[in-house]
Write a protein that holds these residues in place. Sequence first.
Motif, PDB file in Angstrom:
ATOM      1  N   ASP A  41       1.250  -0.723   0.057  1.00  0.00           N
ATOM      2  CA  ASP A  41      -0.060  -0.158   0.134  1.00  0.00           C
ATOM      3  C   ASP A  41       0.874   1.147  -0.138  1.00  0.00           C
ATOM      4  O   ASP A  41       2.325   0.871  -0.184  1.00  0.00           O
ATOM      5  N   THR A  42       0.343   2.544  -0.041  1.00  0.00           N
ATOM      6  CA  THR A  42       0.832   3.439  -0.045  1.00  0.00           C
ATOM      7  C   THR A  42       1.613   3.854   1.041  1.00  0.00           C
ATOM      8  O   THR A  42       2.237   5.402   1.656  1.00  0.00           O
ATOM      9  N   GLN A  43       1.201   3.213   2.801  1.00  0.00           N
ATOM     10  CA  GLN A  43       1.433   3.940   3.928  1.00  0.00           C
ATOM     11  C   GLN A  43       3.219   3.682   4.522  1.00  0.00           C
ATOM     12  O   GLN A  43       2.766   1.909   4.147  1.00  0.00           O
ATOM     13  N   HIS A  44       3.515   3.992   5.116  1.00  0.00           N
ATOM     14  CA  HIS A  44       4.657   3.027   6.002  1.00  0.00           C
ATOM     15  C   HIS A  44       3.964   2.470   7.778  1.00  0.00           C
ATOM     16  O   HIS A  44       3.423   2.685   8.175  1.00  0.00           O
ATOM     17  N   ASP A  45       4.382   0.806   7.018  1.00  0.00           N
ATOM     18  CA  ASP A  45       4.371   0.257   8.673  1.00  0.00           C
ATOM     19  C   ASP A  45       5.293   0.752   9.034  1.00  0.00           C
ATOM     20  O   ASP A  45       6.624   0.102   8.987  1.00  0.00           O
ATOM     21  N   GLU A  46       5.283   0.964  10.109  1.00  0.00           N
ATOM     22  CA  GLU A  46       6.453   1.203  11.561  1.00  0.00           C
ATOM     23  C   GLU A  46       7.508  -0.372  11.876  1.00  0.00           C
ATOM     24  O   GLU A  46       6.490  -1.169  11.723  1.00  0.00           O
ATOM     25  N   GLY A  47       7.971  -0.175  11.708  1.00  0.00           N
ATOM     26  CA  GLY A  47       9.512  -0.407  12.085  1.00  0.00           C
ATOM     27  C   GLY A  47       9.472  -1.839  10.670  1.00  0.00           C
ATOM     28  O   GLY A  47      10.708  -2.739  10.605  1.00  0.00           O
ATOM     29  N   LEU A  54       6.361   4.160  -1.255  1.00  0.00           N
ATOM     30  CA  LEU A  54       6.225   5.058  -0.835  1.00  0.00           C
ATOM     31  C   LEU A  54       5.443   6.374  -1.562  1.00  0.00           C
ATOM     32  O   LEU A  54       6.512   6.282  -2.323  1.00  0.00           O
ATOM     33  N   PRO A  55       4.526   7.136  -1.414  1.00  0.00           N
ATOM     34  CA  PRO A  55       5.022   7.715  -2.571  1.00  0.00           C
ATOM     35  C   PRO A  55       6.430   9.419  -3.413  1.00  0.00           C
ATOM     36  O   PRO A  55       6.124   9.436  -3.847  1.00  0.00           O
ATOM     37  N   ASP A  56       7.029   9.472  -1.675  1.00  0.00           N
ATOM     38  CA  ASP A  56       7.719  10.260  -1.736  1.00  0.00           C
ATOM     39  C   ASP A  56       9.926   8.582  -2.101  1.00  0.00           C
ATOM     40  O   ASP A  56      10.114   9.360  -2.043  1.00  0.00           O
ATOM     41  N   GLU A  63      -0.977   6.572  -4.717  1.00  0.00           N
ATOM     42  CA  GLU A  63      -2.788   5.708  -5.147  1.00  0.00           C
ATOM     43  C   GLU A  63      -3.196   5.260  -6.136  1.00  0.00           C
ATOM     44  O   GLU A  63      -3.917   4.587  -6.178  1.00  0.00           O
ATOM     45  N   MET A  64      -2.499   6.422  -7.547  1.00  0.00           N
ATOM     46  CA  MET A  64      -3.381   5.441  -8.294  1.00  0.00           C
ATOM     47  C   MET A  64      -2.175   4.346  -9.494  1.00  0.00           C
ATOM     48  O   MET A  64      -3.237   2.952  -9.605  1.00  0.00           O
ATOM     49  N   LYS A  65      -0.873   4.103  -8.426  1.00  0.00           N
ATOM     50  CA  LYS A  65      -0.494   2.834  -9.082  1.00  0.00           C
ATOM     51  C   LYS A  65      -1.020   1.461  -8.260  1.00  0.00           C
ATOM     52  O   LYS A  65      -1.158   0.474  -8.718  1.00  0.00           O
ATOM     53  N   TYR A  66      -0.766   1.706  -7.087  1.00  0.00           N
ATOM     54  CA  TYR A  66      -1.069   1.114  -5.972  1.00  0.00           C
ATOM     55  C   TYR A  66      -2.847  -0.139  -6.702  1.00  0.00           C
ATOM     56  O   TYR A  66      -3.062  -0.872  -6.517  1.00  0.00           O
ATOM     57  N   GLN A  67      -3.832   1.317  -6.895  1.00  0.00           N
ATOM     58  CA  GLN A  67      -4.884   0.340  -7.462  1.00  0.00           C
ATOM     59  C   GLN A  67      -4.824   0.474  -9.123  1.00  0.00           C
ATOM     60  O   GLN A  67      -5.595  -0.666  -8.936  1.00  0.00           O
ATOM     61  N   HIS A  68      -3.668   0.373  -9.206  1.00  0.00           N
ATOM     62  CA  HIS A  68      -3.943  -0.398 -10.681  1.00  0.00           C
ATOM     63  C   HIS A  68      -3.747  -2.107 -10.389  1.00  0.00           C
ATOM     64  O   HIS A  68      -3.477  -3.152 -11.324  1.00  0.00           O
ATOM     65  N   ALA A 327       9.991  -2.175 -13.965  1.00  0.00           N
ATOM     66  CA  ALA A 327      12.179  -2.558 -14.401  1.00  0.00           C
ATOM     67  C   ALA A 327      12.316  -1.664 -14.815  1.00  0.00           C
ATOM     68  O   ALA A 327      12.199  -0.592 -15.762  1.00  0.00           O
ATOM     69  N   GLY A 328      14.097  -1.307 -14.838  1.00  0.00           N
ATOM     70  CA  GLY A 328      15.057  -0.509 -14.918  1.00  0.00           C
ATOM     71  C   GLY A 328      14.657   0.688 -14.628  1.00  0.00           C
ATOM     72  O   GLY A 328      14.870   2.331 -14.640  1.00  0.00           O
ATOM     73  N   GLY A 329      13.597   0.709 -13.128  1.00  0.00           N
ATOM     74  CA  GLY A 329      13.439   1.801 -12.288  1.00  0.00           C
ATOM     75  C   GLY A 329      11.981   2.745 -13.526  1.00  0.00           C
ATOM     76  O   GLY A 329      11.537   3.203 -12.571  1.00  0.00           O
ATOM     77  N   VAL A 330      11.649   2.407 -14.538  1.00  0.00           N
ATOM     78  CA  VAL A 330      10.599   2.394 -15.304  1.00  0.00           C
ATOM     79  C   VAL A 330       9.197   1.929 -14.453  1.00  0.00           C
ATOM     80  O   VAL A 330       9.105   0.980 -14.186  1.00  0.00           O
ATOM     81  N   TRP A 331       8.085   2.596 -14.114  1.00  0.00           N
ATOM     82  CA  TRP A 331       6.579   2.167 -14.264  1.00  0.00           C
ATOM     83  C   TRP A 331       5.877   1.419 -15.545  1.00  0.00           C
ATOM     84  O   TRP A 331       5.708   2.337 -16.573  1.00  0.00           O
ATOM     85  N   LEU A 332       6.235   0.018 -15.549  1.00  0.00           N
ATOM     86  CA  LEU A 332       4.749  -0.998 -16.336  1.00  0.00           C
ATOM     87  C   LEU A 332       4.207  -0.567 -16.668  1.00  0.00           C
ATOM     88  O   LEU A 332       3.291  -1.051 -17.384  1.00  0.00           O
ATOM     89  N   ASP A 333       3.390  -0.854 -15.516  1.00  0.00           N
ATOM     90  CA  ASP A 333       1.722  -1.001 -15.243  1.00  0.00           C
ATOM     91  C   ASP A 333       1.747  -2.230 -15.566  1.00  0.00           C
ATOM     92  O   ASP A 333       0.107  -2.924 -15.716  1.00  0.00           O
TER      93      ASP A 333
END
Length: 351
Positions: A41-47, A54-56, A63-68, A327-333
């Motif tokens: 998901d897009t949220q940090h899990d403690e520990g 994460l988004p940054d 969130e868009m990538k997560y939903q895809h 792949a190679g740092g590129v989001w391929l969806d």
Amino acid sequence: MKKLLSTIAFMLLIGTCGAQAQDRKLNAYAIGFYNVENLFDTQHDEGKNDYEYLPDGRNKWTEMKYQHKLRNMSRVLSEMGTDKLPYGCAAIGVAEVENARCMEDLCNQEPLKARNYQFCHVEGPDQRGVDCALIYNPAQFTVRNVKLVPYIYKEEEDIQKGRATRGFLVVSGTLADEHVTIVVCHLPSRGATSYYRELGGEQLRVVKDSLQKDDPNVKLFIMGDMNDDPKDRSMSVSLGARRDMKDVEEGGLYNPWWKIHDSGTGTLTYQNAWNLFDQIILSRNLLDMEGTKQYSTLTFFQPQIFRRDYLFQQEGKYKGNTLRTHAGGVWLDGYSDHLPTLVYLVKAVGK
């Protein structure tokens, strides 16, 4: 129409193979496994070291990538088994899921929600935060008990460093009116030496022996991303899964993927060669050892590597490779670096 014809063809095949089943009706079931490759998901899990998702973070995991990712995974999971069975798999083990929220979001995707898929998950100690889980169709598989058996390090150096990795998710339940237990695992990666996967194989054997001691009649499915091929020591020696049915001793295990990998195919590629890490290993009492094809109890019928064109890159330098999320740092969806596997089972009912 194509799905209907393939289902009819499968049932005809079962009918041909089961001619000695005294004209009883045969029910068919499917059990699968899929490494979904970093379902975060897009949220940090403690520990947990989940910062790249994460988004940054490095992967800019929005969130868009997560939903895809959820949409893509649900498509694959809902289609597994439908080549032969219109209702898909009774249960599917999954690897590389971050937490229960991801599993809940996944099961709420329309293709899975339409079949009322539920999930089993126990939060584990893995430092990256990835776990194993099981989704299941409660109309086919009824869950009795869920537990997480930890992977235990033995080397003093590992113990002192406090290393932690995925445990073994053990889900006991009822399928086709029989006691079935599914063990879902994700053994240490190839970034570690084979010793750690062999240790995992030894621990899986202990889990198996314990389950069989508790109920000698339990039907066992040991599945997961083994990070080794069927012939490697972790599987063939430490766990003791056999290549040929005739060599499976009482209480032993059969690995149907060994011959498939020997034929030159697999579930993921590395340096233009196929590995077959994604295995579903079966207890002896799931096999038709005598070749009578009576199918009076739940019986293994055939294995399948699930393939769809959309799971592969269709052009470019990596044409023919699995279509990954990144792949190679590129989001391929894309989907995953692994292909799913499944086994079909049959059981005769009635007279």
